[in-house]
Structure formats: C-alpha cells, structure tokens
Write an enzyme that holds these catalytic residues in place. Sequence first.
Site, PDB file in Angstrom:
ATOM      1  N   LYS A  86      10.335   2.050   6.870  1.00  0.00           N
ATOM      2  CA  LYS A  86      11.565   2.212   6.075  1.00  0.00           C
ATOM      3  C   LYS A  86      11.553   3.533   5.296  1.00  0.00           C
ATOM      4  CE  LYS A  86      10.777  -1.646   3.811  1.00  0.00           C
ATOM      5  NZ  LYS A  86       9.481  -2.046   4.440  1.00  0.00           N
ATOM      6  N   ARG A 115      14.485  -8.315  -1.727  1.00  0.00           N
ATOM      7  CA  ARG A 115      13.382  -8.978  -1.037  1.00  0.00           C
ATOM      8  C   ARG A 115      13.437 -10.494  -1.200  1.00  0.00           C
ATOM      9  NH1 ARG A 115       9.686  -4.113  -1.298  1.00  0.00           N
ATOM     10  NH2 ARG A 115       7.785  -4.620  -0.204  1.00  0.00           N
ATOM     11  N   ARG A 127      -1.838   4.618   6.353  1.00  0.00           N
ATOM     12  CA  ARG A 127      -0.792   5.376   5.645  1.00  0.00           C
ATOM     13  C   ARG A 127      -1.407   6.292   4.581  1.00  0.00           C
ATOM     14  NH1 ARG A 127       4.253   2.127   3.592  1.00  0.00           N
ATOM     15  NH2 ARG A 127       2.620   0.645   3.004  1.00  0.00           N
ATOM     16  N   ARG A 187      -2.482   4.361  -0.872  1.00  0.00           N
ATOM     17  CA  ARG A 187      -2.016   3.389  -1.865  1.00  0.00           C
ATOM     18  C   ARG A 187      -3.066   2.311  -2.085  1.00  0.00           C
ATOM     19  NH1 ARG A 187       3.996   1.696  -0.018  1.00  0.00           N
ATOM     20  NH2 ARG A 187       3.196  -0.320  -0.729  1.00  0.00           N
ATOM     21  N   ARG A 190       0.905  -9.420   1.515  1.00  0.00           N
ATOM     22  CA  ARG A 190       2.267  -8.859   1.524  1.00  0.00           C
ATOM     23  C   ARG A 190       3.039  -9.366   2.738  1.00  0.00           C
ATOM     24  NH1 ARG A 190       0.409  -2.907   1.330  1.00  0.00           N
ATOM     25  NH2 ARG A 190       2.592  -2.321   1.538  1.00  0.00           N
TER      26      ARG A 190
HETATM   27  P1  ADP Z   1       7.541   1.105   4.874  1.00  0.00           P
HETATM   28  O1  ADP Z   1       8.295   2.041   3.956  1.00  0.00           O
HETATM   29  O2  ADP Z   1       8.450   0.253   5.711  1.00  0.00           O
HETATM   30  O3  ADP Z   1       6.489   0.308   4.173  1.00  0.00           O
HETATM   31  P2  ADP Z   1       6.405   3.586   5.934  1.00  0.00           P
HETATM   32  O4  ADP Z   1       7.599   4.402   6.278  1.00  0.00           O
HETATM   33  O5  ADP Z   1       5.639   3.978   4.730  1.00  0.00           O
HETATM   34  O6  ADP Z   1       6.771   2.015   5.931  1.00  0.00           O
HETATM   35  O7  ADP Z   1       5.447   3.598   7.224  1.00  0.00           O
HETATM   36  C1  ADP Z   1       4.191   2.901   7.213  1.00  0.00           C
HETATM   37  C2  ADP Z   1       3.157   3.739   7.972  1.00  0.00           C
HETATM   38  O8  ADP Z   1       3.479   3.724   9.362  1.00  0.00           O
HETATM   39  C3  ADP Z   1       3.122   5.223   7.562  1.00  0.00           C
HETATM   40  O9  ADP Z   1       1.783   5.659   7.600  1.00  0.00           O
HETATM   41  C4  ADP Z   1       3.991   5.910   8.616  1.00  0.00           C
HETATM   42  O10 ADP Z   1       3.571   7.264   8.837  1.00  0.00           O
HETATM   43  C5  ADP Z   1       3.728   5.054   9.842  1.00  0.00           C
HETATM   44  N1  ADP Z   1       4.915   4.946  10.711  1.00  0.00           N
HETATM   45  C6  ADP Z   1       6.216   4.892  10.342  1.00  0.00           C
HETATM   46  N2  ADP Z   1       7.020   4.765  11.421  1.00  0.00           N
HETATM   47  C7  ADP Z   1       6.206   4.706  12.499  1.00  0.00           C
HETATM   48  C8  ADP Z   1       6.426   4.592  13.915  1.00  0.00           C
HETATM   49  N3  ADP Z   1       7.672   4.479  14.427  1.00  0.00           N
HETATM   50  N4  ADP Z   1       5.341   4.578  14.725  1.00  0.00           N
HETATM   51  C9  ADP Z   1       4.086   4.684  14.207  1.00  0.00           C
HETATM   52  N5  ADP Z   1       3.811   4.805  12.911  1.00  0.00           N
HETATM   53  C10 ADP Z   1       4.851   4.824  12.043  1.00  0.00           C
HETATM   54  P1  AMP Z   2       6.751  -1.272  -1.089  1.00  0.00           P
HETATM   55  O1  AMP Z   2       6.537   0.136  -1.547  1.00  0.00           O
HETATM   56  O2  AMP Z   2       8.171  -1.552  -0.727  1.00  0.00           O
HETATM   57  O3  AMP Z   2       5.781  -1.687  -0.021  1.00  0.00           O
HETATM   58  O4  AMP Z   2       6.456  -2.201  -2.356  1.00  0.00           O
HETATM   59  C1  AMP Z   2       5.178  -2.222  -2.980  1.00  0.00           C
HETATM   60  C2  AMP Z   2       5.094  -3.382  -3.951  1.00  0.00           C
HETATM   61  O5  AMP Z   2       6.058  -3.211  -5.010  1.00  0.00           O
HETATM   62  C3  AMP Z   2       5.405  -4.760  -3.375  1.00  0.00           C
HETATM   63  O6  AMP Z   2       4.270  -5.346  -2.730  1.00  0.00           O
HETATM   64  C4  AMP Z   2       5.819  -5.527  -4.642  1.00  0.00           C
HETATM   65  O7  AMP Z   2       4.697  -5.877  -5.437  1.00  0.00           O
HETATM   66  C5  AMP Z   2       6.608  -4.459  -5.408  1.00  0.00           C
HETATM   67  N1  AMP Z   2       8.040  -4.470  -5.021  1.00  0.00           N
HETATM   68  C6  AMP Z   2       8.721  -3.490  -4.389  1.00  0.00           C
HETATM   69  N2  AMP Z   2      10.000  -3.852  -4.211  1.00  0.00           N
HETATM   70  C7  AMP Z   2      10.139  -5.090  -4.724  1.00  0.00           C
HETATM   71  C8  AMP Z   2      11.209  -6.009  -4.811  1.00  0.00           C
HETATM   72  N3  AMP Z   2      12.427  -5.742  -4.317  1.00  0.00           N
HETATM   73  N4  AMP Z   2      10.991  -7.215  -5.427  1.00  0.00           N
HETATM   74  C9  AMP Z   2       9.795  -7.496  -5.936  1.00  0.00           C
HETATM   75  N5  AMP Z   2       8.713  -6.689  -5.863  1.00  0.00           N
HETATM   76  C10 AMP Z   2       8.882  -5.491  -5.262  1.00  0.00           C
END
Ligand code: ADP
Ligand code: AMP
Length: 217
Positions: free
Chosen positions: A13, A88, A127, A160, A171
């Site tokens: 995302k 969420r 990541r 992270r 998660r």
């Molecule tokens: P989210 O915001 O949904 O948690 P991220 O955009 O941070 O996900 O992506 C999670 C990890 O996967 C990152 O390290 C990113 O570089 C990698 N990633 C994102 N899209 C893809 C894809 N289409 N194929 C492989 N790896 C990806």
């Molecule tokens: P994310 O960066 O989206 O993976 O979120 C990291 C963490 O932030 C999650 O595991 C939750 O602990 C908190 N968080 C992010 N968005 C929300 C949400 N909409 N509602 C509750 N907790 C959230």
Amino acid sequence: MQLLLMGPPGAGKGTQAAELVKKFDIPHISTGDMFRAAVKEGTELGKKAKACMDSGKLVPDDVTIGIVRDRLAKKDCAKGFILDGFPRTVEQADALAGILEGLNQPLTKVLNIHVPSEDLIERAIGRRICKSCGATYHVKFNPPKVENVCDECNGNLYQRADDNEETMRNRLSVYEDSTRPLTEYYKKAGIYLEIDGRQPIDKVTEELVNVLSSVKD
Ligand code: ADP
Ligand code: AMP
C-alpha cells in the site's frame, strides 16, 4: 479523487501510494506513518500508540479516528487524498463514512491489493525505510542501489521494530479478524476493486493508474 488503499500489512500500500502521489498530486494519509512520527517525537499520541504497535495490536479506535478526522480537515485534502491503513475496523469505516459525508467528499474507489499471507512475512521482514524521506525498499524485491542508502535522498535505511516474524504473525491475525471483513463492507458500496499484488511493483502501479485514469474526480 478520494482513494482508499486496502490490503494486509506488507501488501504494498505504502509503495503504491508513493507512486500515486506523484501521478495524481494528492496527499498520502497513512495512519501507520502518523503513529510512527508521533512515537519518534515522543508525543502523548506516540506514548498511547507505541505499546499497541510493538505487539502488532490495533491502536484504539477513538484515538485513530480522531487523528484521521483532524488530518482530513486540512486544506491539502480538499482536492482528494489516498488513505492507507485506515480504516482497519468496522467502527473506523463507519466513522470515516460520517467524516467524508460532512466534508462532502465520498470515496471514489476502494482498491484492495491482494497478496497471499505466505508472501507477506518475507515482504515485511525484508522491508527497509529511509529515515529521512520515508521511501520504502525491500532487501530482495526492491533493493536500493547502495546497501542501506536511500536512492532518493542518500538517507540511511532502517528496519521497523514491528517488522519481525512474531509481530508480523500477530498483525496478520489482527488483519484477518478485524480488517478483512471490511472488504464485504466496501463491496456493497460498488466502488471496490481487487488488484493482484503479487505482480512486480511497476506492474501493480500500472494497473492502479489504468483503473484510476478512467475515473472522474
Ligand atoms: P504496506 O504499506 O502495505 O504495509 P509496503 O508498501 O511497505 O506495504 O511494502 C511491504 C514490503 O514489500 C516493502 O519492503 C516493499 O518494498 C515490498 N513490496 C511492495 N510491493 C511489492 C511487490 N509488488 N512485489 C514485491 N515486493 C513488494
Ligand atoms: P502500518 O504502518 O499500516 O503497518 O501500521 C503499523 C501499526 O500502526 C499497526 O500494526 C497498528 O498498531 C497501528 N495502526 C496503523 N493504522 C491503524 C488503524 N487504522 N487502526 C489502529 N491501529 C493502526
């Protein structure tokens, strides 16, 4: 254009939102990024959020809804926005509907990036994020040109705290219990679309841009 990017943690995302920001020039609103910034700054919000984030639980709905309400009221959202990681829960989705009704800015599209759970742990563990500009990389799937250095701004990359296997499993289980039911919620609204997130990053972007190019503001 008011977009909602859905999908499990690690689906891509944030990665896709960064591309859509460049293309459509609307702000990216990630509740996860907002909580991480608050933790870094040591604010009251950060203190409330930290324990939940470290264990992979959700931050309480009232806290989360409050920060989104304030953010959506800002001027830069008047032309649209990309929500990522919110809502969420059904309670958050109901609250969002009320907020957007008040702003007269209904959701244009809900795009759900689908990735099977077996891929998500590897994505999260690999990541890396830039400390300076927030750009996202992956050690295997999207590595920076120089190890641990951001291509965009030369900042250092970090991992992270919640991107470890144990927290990630929590998660994913929270996602299944609390967030996946929202797909049905939005399917009913007729603005929902599923995107195959197993494709390479640029292919996913291409698909999203194609879908959105035919959408009117
Ligand atoms: P989210 O915001 O949904 O948690 P991220 O955009 O941070 O996900 O992506 C999670 C990890 O996967 C990152 O390290 C990113 O570089 C990698 N990633 C994102 N899209 C893809 C894809 N289409 N194929 C492989 N790896 C990806
Ligand atoms: P994310 O960066 O989206 O993976 O979120 C990291 C963490 O932030 C999650 O595991 C939750 O602990 C908190 N968080 C992010 N968005 C929300 C949400 N909409 N509602 C509750 N907790 C959230």
